[in-house]
Design a protein around this motif. Structure first.
Motif, PDB file in Angstrom:
ATOM      1  N   VAL A  36       0.854  -1.180   0.000  1.00  0.00           N
ATOM      2  CA  VAL A  36       0.000   0.000   0.000  1.00  0.00           C
ATOM      3  C   VAL A  36       0.895   1.236   0.000  1.00  0.00           C
ATOM      4  CG1 VAL A  36      -0.218  -0.012   2.530  1.00  0.00           C
ATOM      5  CG2 VAL A  36      -1.888   1.251   1.142  1.00  0.00           C
ATOM      6  N   LEU A  37       0.586   2.168  -0.873  1.00  0.00           N
ATOM      7  CA  LEU A  37       1.347   3.410  -1.004  1.00  0.00           C
ATOM      8  C   LEU A  37       0.466   4.564  -0.550  1.00  0.00           C
ATOM      9  CD1 LEU A  37       3.823   5.006  -2.037  1.00  0.00           C
ATOM     10  CD2 LEU A  37       2.794   4.942  -4.314  1.00  0.00           C
ATOM     11  N   ILE A  38       0.901   5.273   0.481  1.00  0.00           N
ATOM     12  CA  ILE A  38       0.117   6.382   1.031  1.00  0.00           C
ATOM     13  C   ILE A  38       0.547   7.675   0.349  1.00  0.00           C
ATOM     14  CG2 ILE A  38      -0.466   7.662   3.115  1.00  0.00           C
ATOM     15  CD1 ILE A  38       0.144   5.075   4.682  1.00  0.00           C
ATOM     16  N   ASP A  39      -0.385   8.278  -0.369  1.00  0.00           N
ATOM     17  CA  ASP A  39      -0.119   9.445  -1.200  1.00  0.00           C
ATOM     18  C   ASP A  39      -0.788  10.670  -0.604  1.00  0.00           C
ATOM     19  OD1 ASP A  39       0.244  11.294  -3.216  1.00  0.00           O
ATOM     20  OD2 ASP A  39      -1.267  10.424  -4.556  1.00  0.00           O
ATOM     21  N   GLY A  40       0.025  11.542  -0.018  1.00  0.00           N
ATOM     22  CA  GLY A  40      -0.516  12.744   0.613  1.00  0.00           C
ATOM     23  C   GLY A  40      -0.364  13.998  -0.218  1.00  0.00           C
ATOM     24  N   GLN A  41       0.045  13.860  -1.483  1.00  0.00           N
ATOM     25  CA  GLN A  41       0.287  15.036  -2.315  1.00  0.00           C
ATOM     26  C   GLN A  41      -1.000  15.561  -2.937  1.00  0.00           C
ATOM     27  OE1 GLN A  41       3.322  14.622  -5.256  1.00  0.00           O
ATOM     28  NE2 GLN A  41       4.865  13.904  -3.831  1.00  0.00           N
ATOM     29  N   SER A  42      -0.988  16.866  -3.152  1.00  0.00           N
ATOM     30  CA  SER A  42      -2.064  17.527  -3.882  1.00  0.00           C
ATOM     31  C   SER A  42      -1.491  18.814  -4.466  1.00  0.00           C
ATOM     32  CB  SER A  42      -3.257  17.847  -2.980  1.00  0.00           C
ATOM     33  OG  SER A  42      -2.933  18.897  -2.087  1.00  0.00           O
ATOM     34  N   PRO A  43      -2.125  19.381  -5.504  1.00  0.00           N
ATOM     35  CA  PRO A  43      -1.596  20.626  -6.075  1.00  0.00           C
ATOM     36  C   PRO A  43      -1.519  21.759  -5.056  1.00  0.00           C
ATOM     37  CG  PRO A  43      -3.231  19.648  -7.527  1.00  0.00           C
ATOM     38  CD  PRO A  43      -3.280  18.876  -6.252  1.00  0.00           C
ATOM     39  N   ASP A  44      -2.397  21.732  -4.051  1.00  0.00           N
ATOM     40  CA  ASP A  44      -2.430  22.807  -3.061  1.00  0.00           C
ATOM     41  C   ASP A  44      -1.421  22.607  -1.936  1.00  0.00           C
ATOM     42  OD1 ASP A  44      -4.499  24.045  -4.445  1.00  0.00           O
ATOM     43  OD2 ASP A  44      -6.030  22.891  -3.381  1.00  0.00           O
ATOM     44  N   SER A  45      -0.831  21.409  -1.865  1.00  0.00           N
ATOM     45  CA  SER A  45       0.134  21.141  -0.790  1.00  0.00           C
ATOM     46  C   SER A  45       1.476  20.733  -1.368  1.00  0.00           C
ATOM     47  CB  SER A  45      -0.396  20.031   0.132  1.00  0.00           C
ATOM     48  OG  SER A  45      -0.554  18.818  -0.587  1.00  0.00           O
ATOM     49  N   ALA A  46       1.801  21.291  -2.539  1.00  0.00           N
ATOM     50  CA  ALA A  46       3.046  20.932  -3.204  1.00  0.00           C
ATOM     51  C   ALA A  46       4.249  21.356  -2.361  1.00  0.00           C
ATOM     52  CB  ALA A  46       3.116  21.573  -4.583  1.00  0.00           C
ATOM     53  N   LYS A  47       5.291  20.555  -2.406  1.00  0.00           N
ATOM     54  CA  LYS A  47       6.508  20.815  -1.654  1.00  0.00           C
ATOM     55  C   LYS A  47       7.303  21.931  -2.317  1.00  0.00           C
ATOM     56  CE  LYS A  47      10.803  18.443  -0.401  1.00  0.00           C
ATOM     57  NZ  LYS A  47      11.503  17.143  -0.402  1.00  0.00           N
ATOM     58  N   PRO A  48       7.844  22.900  -1.551  1.00  0.00           N
ATOM     59  CA  PRO A  48       8.709  23.913  -2.149  1.00  0.00           C
ATOM     60  C   PRO A  48       9.902  23.257  -2.833  1.00  0.00           C
ATOM     61  CG  PRO A  48       8.131  24.522   0.093  1.00  0.00           C
ATOM     62  CD  PRO A  48       7.657  23.119  -0.105  1.00  0.00           C
ATOM     63  N   CYS A  49      10.036  23.478  -4.125  1.00  0.00           N
ATOM     64  CA  CYS A  49      11.097  22.830  -4.890  1.00  0.00           C
ATOM     65  C   CYS A  49      11.341  23.636  -6.149  1.00  0.00           C
ATOM     66  CB  CYS A  49      10.688  21.394  -5.247  1.00  0.00           C
ATOM     67  SG  CYS A  49      11.870  20.532  -6.314  1.00  0.00           S
ATOM     68  N   GLY A  50      12.604  23.806  -6.514  1.00  0.00           N
ATOM     69  CA  GLY A  50      12.924  24.525  -7.729  1.00  0.00           C
ATOM     70  C   GLY A  50      12.442  23.816  -8.975  1.00  0.00           C
ATOM     71  N   GLY A  51      12.249  22.491  -8.882  1.00  0.00           N
ATOM     72  CA  GLY A  51      11.743  21.752 -10.027  1.00  0.00           C
ATOM     73  C   GLY A  51      12.733  21.663 -11.163  1.00  0.00           C
ATOM     74  N   LEU A  52      14.015  21.474 -10.828  1.00  0.00           N
ATOM     75  CA  LEU A  52      15.042  21.307 -11.845  1.00  0.00           C
ATOM     76  C   LEU A  52      15.562  19.873 -11.787  1.00  0.00           C
ATOM     77  CD1 LEU A  52      17.066  24.632 -11.454  1.00  0.00           C
ATOM     78  CD2 LEU A  52      15.292  24.096 -13.122  1.00  0.00           C
ATOM     79  N   LEU A  53      15.592  19.218 -12.929  1.00  0.00           N
ATOM     80  CA  LEU A  53      16.062  17.839 -13.006  1.00  0.00           C
ATOM     81  C   LEU A  53      17.555  17.856 -13.321  1.00  0.00           C
ATOM     82  CD1 LEU A  53      14.674  15.037 -12.753  1.00  0.00           C
ATOM     83  CD2 LEU A  53      14.738  14.920 -15.244  1.00  0.00           C
ATOM     84  N   ALA A  54      18.372  17.504 -12.323  1.00  0.00           N
ATOM     85  CA  ALA A  54      19.824  17.566 -12.445  1.00  0.00           C
ATOM     86  C   ALA A  54      20.344  16.414 -13.305  1.00  0.00           C
ATOM     87  CB  ALA A  54      20.454  17.513 -11.053  1.00  0.00           C
ATOM     88  N   PRO A  55      21.585  16.533 -13.818  1.00  0.00           N
ATOM     89  CA  PRO A  55      22.155  15.483 -14.661  1.00  0.00           C
ATOM     90  C   PRO A  55      22.148  14.093 -14.018  1.00  0.00           C
ATOM     91  CG  PRO A  55      23.472  17.460 -14.867  1.00  0.00           C
ATOM     92  CD  PRO A  55      22.442  17.740 -13.800  1.00  0.00           C
ATOM     93  N   ASP A  56      22.408  14.002 -12.709  1.00  0.00           N
ATOM     94  CA  ASP A  56      22.388  12.692 -12.043  1.00  0.00           C
ATOM     95  C   ASP A  56      20.998  12.058 -12.115  1.00  0.00           C
ATOM     96  OD1 ASP A  56      25.047  12.778 -11.417  1.00  0.00           O
ATOM     97  OD2 ASP A  56      24.766  13.329  -9.311  1.00  0.00           O
ATOM     98  N   ALA A  57      19.969  12.878 -11.962  1.00  0.00           N
ATOM     99  CA  ALA A  57      18.601  12.368 -12.052  1.00  0.00           C
ATOM    100  C   ALA A  57      18.260  11.983 -13.490  1.00  0.00           C
ATOM    101  CB  ALA A  57      17.615  13.411 -11.530  1.00  0.00           C
ATOM    102  N   GLN A  58      18.735  12.771 -14.451  1.00  0.00           N
ATOM    103  CA  GLN A  58      18.523  12.436 -15.859  1.00  0.00           C
ATOM    104  C   GLN A  58      19.185  11.099 -16.199  1.00  0.00           C
ATOM    105  OE1 GLN A  58      19.649  15.758 -18.454  1.00  0.00           O
ATOM    106  NE2 GLN A  58      19.177  17.172 -16.790  1.00  0.00           N
ATOM    107  N   LYS A  59      20.376  10.882 -15.666  1.00  0.00           N
ATOM    108  CA  LYS A  59      21.091   9.630 -15.914  1.00  0.00           C
ATOM    109  C   LYS A  59      20.325   8.442 -15.338  1.00  0.00           C
ATOM    110  CE  LYS A  59      25.643   7.492 -15.250  1.00  0.00           C
ATOM    111  NZ  LYS A  59      27.013   7.697 -14.686  1.00  0.00           N
TER     112      LYS A  59
END
Length: 357
Positions: free
Chosen positions: A32-55
């Motif tokens: 079971v995966l508990i999903d607490g995300q919603s557009p109104d409770s988004a985490k502060p994040c720059g939203g940039l996908l770094a090269p390590d993540a791309q790899k």
């Protein structure tokens, strides 16, 4: 009573990758995966996908849908030291994206036989060999029972707080969104201001918006945020305008090897909950996805929980050492004296062409 083999708290990149990989390798497990995300409770994040993540995405043989990307795509970071009045440009190879859309895309890859429970995990108790989780979604409350527990719920992890020593150093990340009305603001900047924070801040353009965010000491964080924003506006000679929305959350800053915690017994930690985040840049997507994959492989191969713990800890050793070195980098970059020397030297910086009047 419906008992799951594994309950995963947090459906961000760490939780989604872990569940996807394990459910594909072991479809017999009840997860079971508990999903607490919603557009109104988004985490502060720059939203940039770094090269390590791309790899990592390439190693998963995944391609990023266009709907996840955000305009504009950015090729350099404008590094600003407000107090020392220094500006340098450094080339970067990030992908600008909508963080919430990215998380939803990863979640969509989870096999359909996995149970996804919407809501926020409020409390976790241990009763004999079972974990009892209280989940709330709106006015609805759900009770979940599971034999093993995985915390993938970020810097403010309820799982880590319940069973392990919390991270020693944490900041409050605050981020505001502003309408993009043509203000002359950096497309992407990394900001240092010794008067308001011993960490870094950022500005990033996102379609019709500009965001300004940063990490601040927990005490007096909002006052420091507002003060730094005013100082940055004065430095740039331009105003952000009225904020459309404000986001905030705890963010971890690992400084020593003991800050990393992979779990114990039948409790496991992933991503930032385990301390897997860069102390210098707060980049955590690559570490989150990688730790999710490593733990899934350990579960798929292990015959006992002890085997899983041993394998998971062993196979994240390189990651822990890498992130420990990020704390050394942080100490250099976030110390005004050494930062000033680096920026004044121009080492590895690029010089933009002069703009015509």
């Amino acid at each position: 009573m419906n008992v799951y083999d594994i309950a995963v708290v947090g459906a961000g990149p760490a939780g989604a990758v872990f569940v996807k990989e394990l459910a594909e390798a072991r479809p017999d497990l009840k997860i079971v995966l508990i999903d607490g995300q919603s557009p109104d409770s988004a985490k502060p994040c720059g939203g940039l996908l770094a090269p390590d993540a791309q790899k990592l995405l390439a190693r998963f043989d995944l391609v990023l849908p266009k709907s996840v990307l955000e305009d504009p795509q950015i090729f350099a970071v404008e590094t600003i030291d407000i107090d020392q009045k220094l500006v340098r440009y450094y080339q970067r190879h990030y992908l600008n994206m909508d963080r919430y859309s990215f998380d939803r895309w990863l979640l969509s890859l989870v096999p359909p036989h996995v149970t996804v429970c919407r809501g926020r995990c409020l409390k976790i108790e241990k009763e004999d060999d079972l974990f009892l989780l209280s989940v709330k979604h709106g006015e609805e409350k759900t009770q979940i029972s599971a034999r093993a527990l995985v915390g993938a719920d970020g810097g403010g992890s309820v799982v880590r707080r319940a069973f392990f020593r919390p991270m020693r150093v944490q900041y409050v990340a605050i981020q505001q969104w502003f309408e993009n009305k043509g203000q002359r603001l950096p497309y992407y900047s990394c900001i240092f201001d010794a008067k308001t924070s011993d960490s870094c801040s950022w500005t990033i353009h996102k379609g019709n918006y500009v965001i300004f965010g940063g990490a601040f000491a927990t005490h007096g964080c909002r006052r420091a945020f507002d003060q730094q924003k005013a100082r940055l506006e004065a430095f740039l000679g331009n105003s952000f305008g009225e904020a459309v929305k404000t986001e905030a959350c705890l963010v971890s800053s690992p400084r020593a090897m003991k800050d990393f915690c992979t779990g114990d017994g039948t409790v496991f930690l992933l991503g930032e909950a385990a301390g897997f985040i860069s102390a210098s840049s707060f980049e955590g997507l690559s570490s989150a996805m990688y730790s999710g994959k490593v733990l899934a492989d350990a579960f798929a191969a292990g015959k006992t929980y002890q085997d899983v713990q041993r394998t998971y800890r062993k196979n994240t050793r390189t990651l822990r050492l890498k992130l420990r070195m990020k704390s050394v980098k942080r100490a250099i970059l976030c110390t005004p004296f050494t930062r000033g020397i680096i920026m004044k030297s121009g080492m590895q910086s690029i010089r933009p062409y002069a703009k015509k009047p």
